[in-house]
Design a protein around this motif. Structure first.
Motif, mmCIF file in Angstrom:
data_model
loop_
_atom_site.group_PDB
_atom_site.id
_atom_site.type_symbol
_atom_site.label_atom_id
_atom_site.label_comp_id
_atom_site.label_asym_id
_atom_site.label_seq_id
_atom_site.Cartn_x
_atom_site.Cartn_y
_atom_site.Cartn_z
ATOM 1 N N UNK A 1 0.828 -1.206 0.000
ATOM 2 C CA UNK A 1 0.000 0.000 0.000
ATOM 3 C C UNK A 1 0.862 1.255 0.000
ATOM 4 N N UNK A 2 1.923 1.244 0.828
ATOM 5 C CA UNK A 2 2.814 2.408 0.911
ATOM 6 C C UNK A 2 3.534 2.652 -0.412
ATOM 7 N N UNK A 3 4.067 1.602 -1.019
ATOM 8 C CA UNK A 3 4.799 1.758 -2.278
ATOM 9 C C UNK A 3 3.863 2.214 -3.393
ATOM 10 N N UNK A 4 2.648 1.678 -3.411
ATOM 11 C CA UNK A 4 1.673 2.081 -4.431
ATOM 12 C C UNK A 4 1.374 3.570 -4.344
ATOM 13 N N UNK A 5 1.094 4.050 -3.134
ATOM 14 C CA UNK A 5 0.806 5.479 -2.947
ATOM 15 C C UNK A 5 2.042 6.315 -3.243
ATOM 16 N N UNK A 6 3.210 5.831 -2.877
ATOM 17 C CA UNK A 6 4.448 6.567 -3.132
ATOM 18 C C UNK A 6 4.689 6.744 -4.632
ATOM 19 N N UNK A 7 4.484 5.683 -5.400
ATOM 20 C CA UNK A 7 4.649 5.774 -6.861
ATOM 21 C C UNK A 7 3.659 6.774 -7.446
ATOM 22 N N UNK A 8 2.433 6.737 -6.956
ATOM 23 C CA UNK A 8 1.410 7.675 -7.430
ATOM 24 C C UNK A 8 1.798 9.123 -7.115
ATOM 25 N N UNK A 9 2.271 9.367 -5.889
ATOM 26 C CA UNK A 9 2.669 10.714 -5.485
ATOM 27 C C UNK A 9 3.876 11.184 -6.299
ATOM 28 N N UNK A 10 4.851 10.302 -6.519
ATOM 29 C CA UNK A 10 6.032 10.672 -7.303
ATOM 30 C C UNK A 10 5.663 11.006 -8.743
ATOM 31 N N UNK A 11 4.698 10.277 -9.298
ATOM 32 C CA UNK A 11 4.246 10.561 -10.661
ATOM 33 C C UNK A 11 3.628 11.959 -10.739
ATOM 34 N N UNK A 12 2.753 12.292 -9.791
ATOM 35 C CA UNK A 12 2.138 13.626 -9.758
ATOM 36 C C UNK A 12 3.197 14.689 -9.520
ATOM 37 N N UNK A 13 4.150 14.394 -8.601
ATOM 38 C CA UNK A 13 5.202 15.363 -8.298
ATOM 39 C C UNK A 13 6.090 15.619 -9.507
ATOM 40 N N UNK A 14 6.344 14.590 -10.314
ATOM 41 C CA UNK A 14 7.173 14.770 -11.510
ATOM 42 C C UNK A 14 6.494 15.714 -12.502
ATOM 43 N N UNK A 15 5.184 15.565 -12.677
ATOM 44 C CA UNK A 15 4.456 16.468 -13.579
ATOM 45 C C UNK A 15 4.489 17.900 -13.050
ATOM 46 N N UNK A 16 4.254 18.062 -11.748
ATOM 47 C CA UNK A 16 4.272 19.399 -11.156
ATOM 48 C C UNK A 16 5.664 20.017 -11.217
ATOM 49 N N UNK A 17 6.713 19.198 -11.040
ATOM 50 C CA UNK A 17 8.082 19.712 -11.120
ATOM 51 C C UNK A 17 8.399 20.203 -12.526
ATOM 52 N N UNK A 18 7.953 19.447 -13.538
ATOM 53 C CA UNK A 18 8.175 19.880 -14.924
ATOM 54 C C UNK A 18 7.457 21.200 -15.194
ATOM 55 N N UNK A 19 6.224 21.307 -14.725
ATOM 56 C CA UNK A 19 5.467 22.545 -14.934
ATOM 57 C C UNK A 19 6.141 23.708 -14.208
ATOM 58 N N UNK A 20 6.605 23.473 -12.974
ATOM 59 C CA UNK A 20 7.261 24.531 -12.204
ATOM 60 C C UNK A 20 8.545 24.994 -12.885
ATOM 61 N N UNK A 21 9.292 24.041 -13.430
ATOM 62 C CA UNK A 21 10.535 24.390 -14.129
ATOM 63 C C UNK A 21 10.246 25.255 -15.348
ATOM 64 N N UNK A 22 9.236 24.887 -16.104
ATOM 65 C CA UNK A 22 8.882 25.665 -17.288
ATOM 66 C C UNK A 22 8.306 27.035 -16.906
ATOM 67 N N UNK A 23 7.516 27.077 -15.835
ATOM 68 C CA UNK A 23 6.952 28.352 -15.390
ATOM 69 C C UNK A 23 8.060 29.304 -14.948
ATOM 70 N N UNK A 24 9.133 28.760 -14.365
ATOM 71 C CA UNK A 24 10.275 29.599 -13.979
ATOM 72 C C UNK A 24 10.885 30.274 -15.196
ATOM 73 N N UNK A 25 10.990 29.548 -16.302
ATOM 74 C CA UNK A 25 11.507 30.139 -17.539
ATOM 75 C C UNK A 25 10.603 31.265 -18.028
ATOM 76 N N UNK A 26 9.282 31.052 -17.909
ATOM 77 C CA UNK A 26 8.352 32.106 -18.318
ATOM 78 C C UNK A 26 8.498 33.319 -17.411
ATOM 79 N N UNK A 27 8.709 33.086 -16.105
ATOM 80 C CA UNK A 27 8.871 34.200 -15.168
ATOM 81 C C UNK A 27 10.118 35.013 -15.487
ATOM 82 N N UNK A 28 11.139 34.343 -15.999
ATOM 83 C CA UNK A 28 12.357 35.068 -16.383
ATOM 84 C C UNK A 28 12.116 36.017 -17.551
ATOM 85 N N UNK A 29 11.079 35.727 -18.328
ATOM 86 C CA UNK A 29 10.740 36.586 -19.467
ATOM 87 C C UNK A 29 9.664 37.613 -19.103
ATOM 88 N N UNK A 30 9.538 37.901 -17.797
ATOM 89 C CA UNK A 30 8.462 38.800 -17.371
ATOM 90 C C UNK A 30 8.593 40.192 -17.987
#
Length: 366
Positions: A66-95
């Motif tokens: 159960x713990x590993x299943x939830x951990x994989x799910x959380x890491x998958x969501x976190x990876x998507x959010x990290x990619x979005x945050x990284x790209x948003x930082x680039x957009x912020x640099x072009x403010x």
């Protein structure tokens, strides 16, 4: 032997209305408690195959699986959010570029309005100053509300993760609880309902994920063709926000238009973005949704729209997201209980070719 009580239709209908009113009132009052539980239930059903693989096939202990299943799910969501945050930082640099192009774009729009509608630039500025003044007066409350909403989202997210882990951990316990509620003669029907709910929710969520990726790819491709910077990020954001019925695509369109100002202030780019969004939405609404979503849950459009509106009124965006799977669960239950079968039918997307009332003339002897 006691005979079952047969109630007239108006009595049954009254009880149904009272039940709906009670359920609606409880859902509205307790939405902050109920919504995270329902979201966790949906994610649990989605993660059951991975949990079964770890627990049954690989012989992991239940708590560890159960713990590993939830951990994989959380890491998958976190990876998507990290990619979005990284790209948003680039957009912020072009403010600074966005600000410069936004001013140029705004001036072009003002000139166009002045030429076409004979509204002077001074009058336009006066109206904007009035609107801006009203917005500033409400700014403090808006910021406070935004901060409070963000803290609520983070807290609810943690609750969903914890609930999902506990649902997976006590999955068998809950199934046995349901079995104890019903007689042994009804266990076959109960097993059929649980299995069908699992299949329906799995298909629906996987269909949503597939739809999200297709919309992301089509939007990103269209933005790349018209020359929009950060087309990958904007395509992904559009696909994710498209999961929110109705308002999601509008928010994505506004974000895309603002982000496009990193490259050029030309009005043609904005028009191109609107065209791309319209084309993608046409494909989504007329091909992807009927093929991927509606075929999985078998809920007709009228009931879907009403359910989404009610879900939004009760629990906001989360309620809109939960509306369709909850309706699918209700339909599965209604279809397998004889007295509720008409309600399951009216929720479905069955399209009979023809129906005519047939009245038999009874011959009576004088």
């Amino acid at each position: 032997m006691n005979q079952p009580v047969v109630l007239p239709f108006y009595a049954k209908f009254t009880f149904i209305l009272l039940s709906l009113i009670c359920i609606g009132t409880i859902s509205y009052i307790g939405s902050d408690i109920i919504t995270p539980v329902l979201l966790a239930f949906l994610f649990t059903v989605l993660l059951i195959p991975l949990h079964s693989l770890l627990h049954i096939k690989l012989s992991f202990p239940n708590y560890l699986a159960s713990f590993i299943t939830v951990l994989i799910f959380v890491l998958f969501i976190a990876a998507i959010l990290a990619f979005i945050s990284y790209q948003v930082t680039d957009i912020a640099n072009d403010f600074d570029i966005i600000k410069k192009n936004a001013i140029s774009f705004f001036n072009n729009v003002q000139s166009y309005i002045n030429e076409k509608f004979q509204i002077s630039i001074w009058e336009q500025k006066k109206y904007i100053e009035k609107v801006t003044k009203d917005s500033v007066q409400n700014g403090t409350g808006t910021i406070g509300t935004a901060i409070g909403s963000l803290s609520d989202v983070l807290f609810d997210s943690m609750l969903v993760i914890v609930y999902t882990f506990l649902f997976l951990l006590y999955k068998t316990h809950f199934i046995l609880f349901l079995a104890k509620l019903f007689n042994k003669d009804e266990h076959a029907r109960l097993r059929e309902i649980i299995t069908q709910i699992k299949i329906s929710i799995n298909n629906y969520i996987l269909g949503l994920i597939f739809e999200m990726f297709v919309v992301s790819i089509l939007t990103g491709l269209g933005l790349w063709i018209i020359g929009v910077k950060y087309f990958i990020l904007l395509g992904l954001i559009t696909g994710i926000l498209n999961l929110i019925p109705y308002i999601g695509i509008m928010i994505a369109g506004v974000l895309t238009i603002l982000s496009s100002l990193t490259g050029t202030p030309e009005v043609s780019i904005v028009i191109g973005i609107l065209v791309v969004n319209i084309i993608v939405q046409f494909i989504d609404n007329n091909i992807l949704v009927p093929l991927i979503i509606n075929s999985k849950v078998e809920i007709n459009a009228l009931v879907s729209i009403i359910g989404i509106i009610i879900g939004g009124a009760v629990a906001g965006i989360s309620g809109m997201f939960l509306a369709i799977p909850l309706l699918a669960i209700l339909k599965i239950i209604f279809d397998r209980i004889e007295s509720l079968e008409p309600w399951g039918y009216v929720m479905g997307n069955h399209m009979p070719k023809k129906f005519t009332w047939r009245i038999r003339k009874l011959k009576t002897e004088n």
